[in-house]
Motif scaffolding. Structure first.
Motif, PDB file in Angstrom:
ATOM      1  N   TRP A  31       0.862  -1.152  -0.156  1.00 26.82           N
ATOM      2  CA  TRP A  31       0.223   0.221   0.042  1.00 26.82           C
ATOM      3  C   TRP A  31       0.674   1.160   0.222  1.00 26.82           C
ATOM      4  CZ3 TRP A  31      -4.385   0.277  -1.929  1.00 26.82           C
ATOM      5  CH2 TRP A  31      -5.384  -0.797  -1.986  1.00 26.82           C
ATOM      6  N   VAL A  32       1.882   1.222   0.649  1.00 28.32           N
ATOM      7  CA  VAL A  32       2.625   2.344   0.710  1.00 28.32           C
ATOM      8  C   VAL A  32       3.317   2.594  -0.567  1.00 28.32           C
ATOM      9  CG1 VAL A  32       5.075   3.431   1.692  1.00 28.32           C
ATOM     10  CG2 VAL A  32       3.453   2.093   3.163  1.00 28.32           C
ATOM     11  N   LEU A  33       3.810   1.660  -1.341  1.00 25.91           N
ATOM     12  CA  LEU A  33       4.153   1.672  -2.665  1.00 25.91           C
ATOM     13  C   LEU A  33       3.012   2.330  -3.700  1.00 25.91           C
ATOM     14  CD1 LEU A  33       6.794   0.925  -4.589  1.00 25.91           C
ATOM     15  CD2 LEU A  33       5.497  -1.214  -5.057  1.00 25.91           C
ATOM     16  N   GLN A  34       1.971   1.882  -3.554  1.00 28.71           N
ATOM     17  CA  GLN A  34       0.806   2.167  -4.175  1.00 28.71           C
ATOM     18  C   GLN A  34       0.647   3.842  -3.951  1.00 28.71           C
ATOM     19  OE1 GLN A  34      -0.313   0.313  -6.431  1.00 28.71           O
ATOM     20  NE2 GLN A  34       0.909  -1.294  -5.320  1.00 28.71           N
ATOM     21  N   ILE A  35       0.839   4.247  -2.778  1.00 25.34           N
ATOM     22  CA  ILE A  35       0.637   5.896  -2.554  1.00 25.34           C
ATOM     23  C   ILE A  35       1.795   6.502  -3.133  1.00 25.34           C
ATOM     24  CG2 ILE A  35       0.803   7.346  -0.678  1.00 25.34           C
ATOM     25  CD1 ILE A  35      -0.579   5.382   1.099  1.00 25.34           C
ATOM     26  N   LEU A  66       3.357   5.488  -5.741  1.00 31.35           N
ATOM     27  CA  LEU A  66       3.371   5.520  -7.366  1.00 31.35           C
ATOM     28  C   LEU A  66       2.132   6.373  -7.672  1.00 31.35           C
ATOM     29  CD1 LEU A  66       4.181   3.538  -9.686  1.00 31.35           C
ATOM     30  CD2 LEU A  66       2.011   2.548  -9.369  1.00 31.35           C
ATOM     31  N   ILE A  67       0.966   6.825  -6.924  1.00 27.63           N
ATOM     32  CA  ILE A  67       0.154   7.593  -7.307  1.00 27.63           C
ATOM     33  C   ILE A  67       0.759   9.238  -6.921  1.00 27.63           C
ATOM     34  CG2 ILE A  67      -1.917   9.068  -6.361  1.00 27.63           C
ATOM     35  CD1 ILE A  67      -2.997   6.059  -5.645  1.00 27.63           C
ATOM     36  N   ALA A  68       1.605   9.237  -5.822  1.00 30.60           N
ATOM     37  CA  ALA A  68       2.549  10.756  -5.694  1.00 30.60           C
ATOM     38  C   ALA A  68       3.320  10.839  -6.828  1.00 30.60           C
ATOM     39  CB  ALA A  68       3.099  10.574  -4.289  1.00 30.60           C
ATOM     40  N   SER A  69       3.725  10.201  -7.610  1.00 29.75           N
ATOM     41  CA  SER A  69       4.676  10.305  -8.583  1.00 29.75           C
ATOM     42  C   SER A  69       4.045  11.233  -9.899  1.00 29.75           C
ATOM     43  CB  SER A  69       5.359   9.143  -8.997  1.00 29.75           C
ATOM     44  OG  SER A  69       4.407   8.120  -9.771  1.00 29.75           O
ATOM     45  N   GLY A  70       2.617  11.164  -9.664  1.00 28.53           N
ATOM     46  CA  GLY A  70       2.130  12.103 -10.608  1.00 28.53           C
ATOM     47  C   GLY A  70       2.572  13.485 -10.231  1.00 28.53           C
ATOM     48  N   VAL A  71       3.168  13.981  -9.379  1.00 25.80           N
ATOM     49  CA  VAL A  71       3.542  15.181  -9.225  1.00 25.80           C
ATOM     50  C   VAL A  71       4.476  15.799 -10.375  1.00 25.80           C
ATOM     51  CG1 VAL A  71       4.846  16.888  -7.766  1.00 25.80           C
ATOM     52  CG2 VAL A  71       3.129  15.391  -6.759  1.00 25.80           C
ATOM     53  N   VAL A  72       5.495  14.485 -10.688  1.00 22.75           N
ATOM     54  CA  VAL A  72       6.569  14.555 -11.785  1.00 22.75           C
ATOM     55  C   VAL A  72       5.965  14.162 -13.060  1.00 22.75           C
ATOM     56  CG1 VAL A  72       8.723  13.837 -12.413  1.00 22.75           C
ATOM     57  CG2 VAL A  72       8.202  14.110 -10.012  1.00 22.75           C
ATOM     58  N   VAL A  73       5.141  13.052 -13.174  1.00 19.99           N
ATOM     59  CA  VAL A  73       4.709  12.686 -14.387  1.00 19.99           C
ATOM     60  C   VAL A  73       3.010  12.561 -14.126  1.00 19.99           C
ATOM     61  CG1 VAL A  73       4.401  10.807 -16.067  1.00 19.99           C
ATOM     62  CG2 VAL A  73       6.760  11.244 -15.117  1.00 19.99           C
ATOM     63  N   PRO A  74       2.342  13.651 -14.555  1.00 18.70           N
ATOM     64  CA  PRO A  74       0.908  13.645 -14.351  1.00 18.70           C
ATOM     65  C   PRO A  74       0.285  12.318 -14.722  1.00 18.70           C
ATOM     66  CG  PRO A  74       1.778  15.745 -15.284  1.00 18.70           C
ATOM     67  CD  PRO A  74       2.788  14.901 -15.264  1.00 18.70           C
ATOM     68  N   THR A  75       0.523  11.733 -15.782  1.00 16.18           N
ATOM     69  CA  THR A  75      -0.246  10.392 -16.028  1.00 16.18           C
ATOM     70  C   THR A  75      -0.143   9.556 -15.048  1.00 16.18           C
ATOM     71  OG1 THR A  75       0.519  10.803 -18.428  1.00 16.18           O
ATOM     72  CG2 THR A  75      -0.397   8.592 -17.748  1.00 16.18           C
ATOM     73  N   MET A  76       0.694   9.633 -14.009  1.00 17.19           N
ATOM     74  CA  MET A  76       0.795   8.492 -12.952  1.00 17.19           C
ATOM     75  C   MET A  76      -0.192   8.753 -11.917  1.00 17.19           C
ATOM     76  SD  MET A  76       3.248   6.531 -13.877  1.00 17.19           S
ATOM     77  CE  MET A  76       3.252   5.830 -12.558  1.00 17.19           C
ATOM     78  N   PHE A  77      -0.900   9.875 -11.954  1.00 15.21           N
ATOM     79  CA  PHE A  77      -1.948  10.040 -10.859  1.00 15.21           C
ATOM     80  C   PHE A  77      -2.903   8.944 -11.381  1.00 15.21           C
ATOM     81  CE2 PHE A  77      -0.788  14.648 -10.214  1.00 15.21           C
ATOM     82  CZ  PHE A  77      -0.542  14.465  -8.970  1.00 15.21           C
ATOM     83  N   PHE A  78      -3.262   8.827 -12.955  1.00 12.83           N
ATOM     84  CA  PHE A  78      -4.166   8.010 -13.189  1.00 12.83           C
ATOM     85  C   PHE A  78      -3.755   6.525 -13.067  1.00 12.83           C
ATOM     86  CE2 PHE A  78      -5.742   5.764 -17.228  1.00 12.83           C
ATOM     87  CZ  PHE A  78      -7.230   5.646 -16.732  1.00 12.83           C
ATOM     88  N   LEU A  79      -2.640   6.150 -13.630  1.00 15.10           N
ATOM     89  CA  LEU A  79      -1.848   4.899 -13.748  1.00 15.10           C
ATOM     90  C   LEU A  79      -2.017   4.592 -12.391  1.00 15.10           C
ATOM     91  CD1 LEU A  79       0.482   5.075 -16.637  1.00 15.10           C
ATOM     92  CD2 LEU A  79      -1.736   3.740 -16.432  1.00 15.10           C
ATOM     93  N   GLY A  80      -1.636   5.296 -11.400  1.00 11.99           N
ATOM     94  CA  GLY A  80      -1.100   4.927  -9.907  1.00 11.99           C
ATOM     95  C   GLY A  80      -2.678   4.532  -9.476  1.00 11.99           C
ATOM     96  N   ALA A  81      -3.654   5.268  -9.628  1.00 13.05           N
ATOM     97  CA  ALA A  81      -4.961   5.017  -9.222  1.00 13.05           C
ATOM     98  C   ALA A  81      -5.439   3.616  -9.848  1.00 13.05           C
ATOM     99  CB  ALA A  81      -6.063   6.196  -9.573  1.00 13.05           C
ATOM    100  N   ILE A  82      -5.253   3.424 -11.142  1.00  8.87           N
ATOM    101  CA  ILE A  82      -5.391   1.969 -11.320  1.00  8.87           C
ATOM    102  C   ILE A  82      -4.728   0.964 -11.031  1.00  8.87           C
ATOM    103  CG2 ILE A  82      -5.205   0.680 -13.734  1.00  8.87           C
ATOM    104  CD1 ILE A  82      -6.159   2.912 -15.327  1.00  8.87           C
ATOM    105  N   ALA A 109      -3.509   0.765  -7.941  1.00 10.60           N
ATOM    106  CA  ALA A 109      -3.939   0.869  -6.461  1.00 10.60           C
ATOM    107  C   ALA A 109      -5.135   0.051  -6.338  1.00 10.60           C
ATOM    108  CB  ALA A 109      -4.363   2.273  -6.211  1.00 10.60           C
ATOM    109  N   ALA A 110      -5.731   0.138  -7.427  1.00 13.81           N
ATOM    110  CA  ALA A 110      -7.385  -0.493  -7.576  1.00 13.81           C
ATOM    111  C   ALA A 110      -7.134  -2.159  -7.799  1.00 13.81           C
ATOM    112  CB  ALA A 110      -8.269   0.033  -8.420  1.00 13.81           C
TER     113      ALA A 110
END
Length: 118
Positions: free
Chosen positions: A62-66, A68-84, A86-87
């Motif tokens: 779960w820490v890794l999933q968070i 991954l989502i937080a890496s969206g700050v650098v690569v915005p697409t990672m917000f979407f991919l990180g959420a996927i 995490a699901a």
């Protein structure tokens, strides 16, 4: 559970690698920084594949999933991919546990219905 979670983590290794290639285009980030952070994250994914069934393994996932989502700050697409992912992680843990319980019930039933050899 281990197989489902490990499959999700292996998928994340590839996603992190591709995100690193995108992050390298950012002029504010050095190549060394991008590949160090990405390399550590990819290594953690691989190590976590073997730790999923140990105490704290799912929590580290779960820490890794968070992260991954937080890496969206650098690569915005990672917000979407990180959420996927995490699901997918949630589904892997949830349904993996159900599969493990069903396997244990089946093994217990199969063991109790075996006739004793005399």
């Amino acid at each position: 559970m281990r197989t489902l979670c490990a499959s999700t983590l292996i998928g994340e290794v590839f996603i992190i690698g591709f995100a690193a290639l995108v992050a390298m285009k950012d002029p504010d980030l050095s190549t060394t920084t991008v590949w160090t952070v990405s390399g550590v994250a990819m290594f953690l994914c691989l190590v976590l594949c073997g730790m999923v069934t140990r105490p704290g393994g799912v929590a580290l996932g779960w820490v890794l999933q968070i992260a991954l989502i937080a890496s969206g700050v650098v690569v915005p697409t990672m917000f979407f991919l990180g959420a996927i992912f995490a699901a997918l992680w949630w589904a892997s843990v949830h349904y993996g546990r159900k599969i493990d319980e069903a396997k244990a019930r089946f093994a217990a039933q199969a063991g109790s219905s075996t006739p004793d050899a005399a």
